[in-house]
Design a protein around this motif. Structure first.
Motif, PDB file in Angstrom:
ATOM      1  N   PHE A  15       0.823  -1.215   0.000  1.00  0.00           N
ATOM      2  CA  PHE A  15       0.000   0.000   0.000  1.00  0.00           C
ATOM      3  C   PHE A  15       0.855   1.263   0.000  1.00  0.00           C
ATOM      4  N   THR A  16       1.823   1.340   0.894  1.00  0.00           N
ATOM      5  CA  THR A  16       2.615   2.569   1.004  1.00  0.00           C
ATOM      6  C   THR A  16       3.449   2.815  -0.252  1.00  0.00           C
ATOM      7  N   GLY A  17       3.916   1.749  -0.897  1.00  0.00           N
ATOM      8  CA  GLY A  17       4.642   1.943  -2.150  1.00  0.00           C
ATOM      9  C   GLY A  17       3.748   2.539  -3.224  1.00  0.00           C
ATOM     10  N   GLY A  18       2.514   2.029  -3.326  1.00  0.00           N
ATOM     11  CA  GLY A  18       1.588   2.615  -4.297  1.00  0.00           C
ATOM     12  C   GLY A  18       1.215   4.040  -3.958  1.00  0.00           C
ATOM     13  N   LEU A  19       1.040   4.327  -2.666  1.00  0.00           N
ATOM     14  CA  LEU A  19       0.708   5.693  -2.250  1.00  0.00           C
ATOM     15  C   LEU A  19       1.847   6.655  -2.595  1.00  0.00           C
ATOM     16  N   ALA A  20       3.088   6.227  -2.387  1.00  0.00           N
ATOM     17  CA  ALA A  20       4.229   7.077  -2.736  1.00  0.00           C
ATOM     18  C   ALA A  20       4.278   7.351  -4.229  1.00  0.00           C
ATOM     19  N   ALA A  21       4.024   6.323  -5.035  1.00  0.00           N
ATOM     20  CA  ALA A  21       4.061   6.504  -6.490  1.00  0.00           C
ATOM     21  C   ALA A  21       2.955   7.442  -6.953  1.00  0.00           C
ATOM     22  N   GLY A  22       1.725   7.213  -6.471  1.00  0.00           N
ATOM     23  CA  GLY A  22       0.631   8.089  -6.887  1.00  0.00           C
ATOM     24  C   GLY A  22       0.809   9.513  -6.424  1.00  0.00           C
ATOM     25  N   SER A  23       1.356   9.717  -5.221  1.00  0.00           N
ATOM     26  CA  SER A  23       1.552  11.073  -4.707  1.00  0.00           C
ATOM     27  C   SER A  23       2.616  11.820  -5.503  1.00  0.00           C
ATOM     28  N   SER A  24       3.663  11.115  -5.927  1.00  0.00           N
ATOM     29  CA  SER A  24       4.701  11.785  -6.719  1.00  0.00           C
ATOM     30  C   SER A  24       4.161  12.198  -8.093  1.00  0.00           C
ATOM     31  N   LEU A  25       3.288  11.382  -8.673  1.00  0.00           N
ATOM     32  CA  LEU A  25       2.662  11.778  -9.937  1.00  0.00           C
ATOM     33  C   LEU A  25       1.752  12.980  -9.732  1.00  0.00           C
ATOM     34  N   ALA A  79       5.484   8.245   2.581  1.00  0.00           N
ATOM     35  CA  ALA A  79       5.072   6.895   2.182  1.00  0.00           C
ATOM     36  C   ALA A  79       6.268   6.035   1.806  1.00  0.00           C
ATOM     37  N   VAL A  80       7.241   6.598   1.084  1.00  0.00           N
ATOM     38  CA  VAL A  80       8.401   5.789   0.723  1.00  0.00           C
ATOM     39  C   VAL A  80       9.250   5.480   1.946  1.00  0.00           C
ATOM     40  N   GLY A  81       9.273   6.391   2.922  1.00  0.00           N
ATOM     41  CA  GLY A  81       9.960   6.076   4.180  1.00  0.00           C
ATOM     42  C   GLY A  81       9.290   4.926   4.911  1.00  0.00           C
ATOM     43  N   ALA A  82       7.941   4.942   4.943  1.00  0.00           N
ATOM     44  CA  ALA A  82       7.219   3.839   5.572  1.00  0.00           C
ATOM     45  C   ALA A  82       7.444   2.535   4.806  1.00  0.00           C
ATOM     46  N   MET A  85      12.365  -8.750  -7.463  1.00  0.00           N
ATOM     47  CA  MET A  85      12.839  -8.228  -6.177  1.00  0.00           C
ATOM     48  C   MET A  85      14.076  -7.353  -6.368  1.00  0.00           C
ATOM     49  N   SER A  86      14.998  -7.794  -7.221  1.00  0.00           N
ATOM     50  CA  SER A  86      16.197  -6.996  -7.479  1.00  0.00           C
ATOM     51  C   SER A  86      15.841  -5.684  -8.182  1.00  0.00           C
ATOM     52  N   VAL A  87      14.958  -5.771  -9.159  1.00  0.00           N
ATOM     53  CA  VAL A  87      14.541  -4.560  -9.875  1.00  0.00           C
ATOM     54  C   VAL A  87      13.838  -3.602  -8.919  1.00  0.00           C
ATOM     55  N   GLY A  88      12.981  -4.143  -8.061  1.00  0.00           N
ATOM     56  CA  GLY A  88      12.279  -3.294  -7.110  1.00  0.00           C
ATOM     57  C   GLY A  88      13.204  -2.605  -6.130  1.00  0.00           C
ATOM     58  N   THR A  89      14.259  -3.299  -5.725  1.00  0.00           N
ATOM     59  CA  THR A  89      15.226  -2.687  -4.812  1.00  0.00           C
ATOM     60  C   THR A  89      15.891  -1.475  -5.456  1.00  0.00           C
ATOM     61  N   TRP A  90      16.254  -1.606  -6.718  1.00  0.00           N
ATOM     62  CA  TRP A  90      16.883  -0.488  -7.407  1.00  0.00           C
ATOM     63  C   TRP A  90      15.887   0.643  -7.691  1.00  0.00           C
ATOM     64  N   ILE A  91      14.622   0.280  -7.944  1.00  0.00           N
ATOM     65  CA  ILE A  91      13.607   1.319  -8.132  1.00  0.00           C
ATOM     66  C   ILE A  91      13.454   2.151  -6.859  1.00  0.00           C
ATOM     67  N   LEU A  92      13.377   1.468  -5.723  1.00  0.00           N
ATOM     68  CA  LEU A  92      13.292   2.188  -4.449  1.00  0.00           C
ATOM     69  C   LEU A  92      14.524   3.051  -4.208  1.00  0.00           C
ATOM     70  N   SER A  93      15.687   2.552  -4.607  1.00  0.00           N
ATOM     71  CA  SER A  93      16.931   3.291  -4.394  1.00  0.00           C
ATOM     72  C   SER A  93      16.989   4.564  -5.229  1.00  0.00           C
ATOM     73  N   VAL A  94      16.321   4.576  -6.372  1.00  0.00           N
ATOM     74  CA  VAL A  94      16.275   5.785  -7.205  1.00  0.00           C
ATOM     75  C   VAL A  94      15.146   6.702  -6.757  1.00  0.00           C
ATOM     76  N   PHE A  95      13.991   6.110  -6.503  1.00  0.00           N
ATOM     77  CA  PHE A  95      12.823   6.914  -6.166  1.00  0.00           C
ATOM     78  C   PHE A  95      12.977   7.593  -4.807  1.00  0.00           C
ATOM     79  N   GLY A  96      13.492   6.876  -3.813  1.00  0.00           N
ATOM     80  CA  GLY A  96      13.573   7.417  -2.468  1.00  0.00           C
ATOM     81  C   GLY A  96      14.358   8.714  -2.366  1.00  0.00           C
ATOM     82  N   PRO A  97      15.613   8.767  -2.826  1.00  0.00           N
ATOM     83  CA  PRO A  97      16.364  10.030  -2.749  1.00  0.00           C
ATOM     84  C   PRO A  97      15.719  11.159  -3.551  1.00  0.00           C
ATOM     85  N   ALA A  98      15.156  10.812  -4.730  1.00  0.00           N
ATOM     86  CA  ALA A  98      14.516  11.859  -5.528  1.00  0.00           C
ATOM     87  C   ALA A  98      13.312  12.439  -4.797  1.00  0.00           C
ATOM     88  N   ALA A  99      12.482  11.572  -4.207  1.00  0.00           N
ATOM     89  CA  ALA A  99      11.332  12.061  -3.456  1.00  0.00           C
ATOM     90  C   ALA A  99      11.780  12.859  -2.234  1.00  0.00           C
TER      91      ALA A  99
END
Length: 392
Positions: free
Chosen positions: A109-119, A143-146, A174-188
């Motif tokens: 849920f929190t991952g989807g909330l972070a994505a929708g909020s950034s859009l 949301a991405v912190g949570a 899982m590996s792709v998702g880890t890298w997605i979080l690593s890019v999205f988190g600092p940008a957000a």
């Protein structure tokens, strides 16, 4: 061999006894019928002999075996084994249910909330709506912190998340998702921190930060928005890539459901936090997200056949039905609440709650399908029957 020896006497008596038994057996057969036609337990009846005696085969012994299919296995005598029950060794499930707990459902849920909020924040940034941009950026960071907390909590140690960054494997969700979080988190994070720039003094080192943070925040917000679709959908691919029957069978719908849920929850944030004059993009985002989510939920509850049952029964069914009802109510409230701040906020809250129900419903539905051996055995048999029919 001499007949006077003891061994010769034994052999002679054995032959005499064998001859006597054969004569007695012949007399009994003439009186009661042959082994093929006699009635009674334990007799080996043939089809021909049973027909002469007017009896049913018990079981047939002279039936021609079925022909084997070319290139396949099978054939032989008729099977008289009762259908197998859906049980497993010592009562354990055939598949090991997922060991994930509620924190993974919360992570979805929190991952989807972070994505929708950034859009949503990117839409506010590009259309000159500062309140919408601010609400989206701050929510995306929270949301991405949570999400990071829930993921690390499930992994057990923070170092395990770090170790996953040592390898980039495109074929591993899982590996792709880890890298997605690593890019999205600092940008957000940079985009959200930039919202604090007006609070800094105008002179000195902090004044320099006041001037540099807004353009850096704009660039970071766009990076987060570009990464958001992958963040919203990769969890659906991750679930479908497992052996859990109802998740694996719903692989075409799960990414769409998660994408729609992310858009709807992000729109809910805008409807709750932004004034009515700036909530236009949030309303349009709510309609698009709700359409995707409702379409995907309908498909996942009907298309997979037997494997759709876990999504319609018990706790998963209640959660998904509540999610559909809240989504519909949220969209109607968003469209009718253009002039009501209270109605807009209530519709936004309904959309966020609908996203929670949908994510938890999908999660619990997959777990339920792994615990029941029927959802593993029946689809396997159906696939085997289809392959056999194609070979014939």
């Amino acid at each position: 061999m001499s007949p006077d020896r003891p061994v010769g006497d034994l052999f002679r008596r054995f032959r005499e006894r064998l001859s006597a038994e054969q004569e007695d057996g012949g007399a009994a057969e003439r009186e009661n019928g042959s082994r093929a036609t006699a009635a009674g337990p334990g007799v080996g009846r043939t089809d021909a002999g049973s027909h002469d005696a007017g009896l049913a085969p018990h079981p047939p012994r002279d039936a021609a075996p079925r022909r084997r299919r070319k290139g396949g296995r099978g054939g032989g005598e008729q099977l008289n084994v009762p259908p197998a029950e859906f049980t497993s060794y010592y009562g354990r499930p055939i598949l090991k249910p997922p060991v994930w707990r509620w924190d993974i459902a919360a992570y979805l849920f929190t991952g989807g909330l972070a994505a929708g909020s950034s859009l949503l924040a990117a839409g506010g940034q590009l259309t000159g709506r500062p309140a919408l941009r601010r609400a989206g950026r701050v929510t995306a960071l929270g949301a991405v912190g949570a999400s990071t907390y829930f993921l690390v909590n499930d992994l057990g140690r923070p170092s395990r998340f770090h170790h996953m960054l040592r390898v980039a494997k495109v074929t591993s969700p899982m590996s792709v998702g880890t890298w997605i979080l690593s890019v999205f988190g600092p940008a957000a994070g940079v985009a959200a921190i930039a919202e604090a720039a007006p609070l800094l003094p105008e002179r000195g080192v902090l004044g320099l930060g006041r001037r540099l943070l807004p353009p850096a925040g704009h660039a970071a917000g766009l990076v987060a928005a570009v990464t958001a679709p992958a963040l919203a959908t990769y969890t659906g691919v991750l679930l479908a890539d497992t052996a859990v029957p109802s998740w694996h069978e719903a692989y075409p719908e799960l990414p769409a459901i998660f994408a729609g849920s992310a858009l709807a929850s992000g729109a809910g944030v805008g409807l709750v936090a932004a004034p009515r004059a700036q909530a236009g993009p949030a309303r349009r985002l709510a309609v698009a997200g709700a359409a995707m989510e409702l379409w995907g939920s309908h498909r996942v509850e009907n298309r997979p056949g037997l494997l759709s049952e876990p999504y319609t029964q018990g706790t998963p069914g209640k959660l998904l039905r509540a999610g559909r009802a809240l989504t519909a109510a949220g969209v109607v409230g968003a469209l009718l609440g253009r002039r009501s701040r209270v109605l807009s906020a209530l519709s936004g809250g309904a959309l966020i709650a609908a996203s929670v129900c949908t994510r938890f419903g999908i999660f619990h539905g997959g777990v339920a399908s792994a615990r029941d051996p029927r959802y593993t055995v029946v689809p396997q048999r159906e696939r085997a029957d289809r392959r056999a029919a194609e070979q014939d």
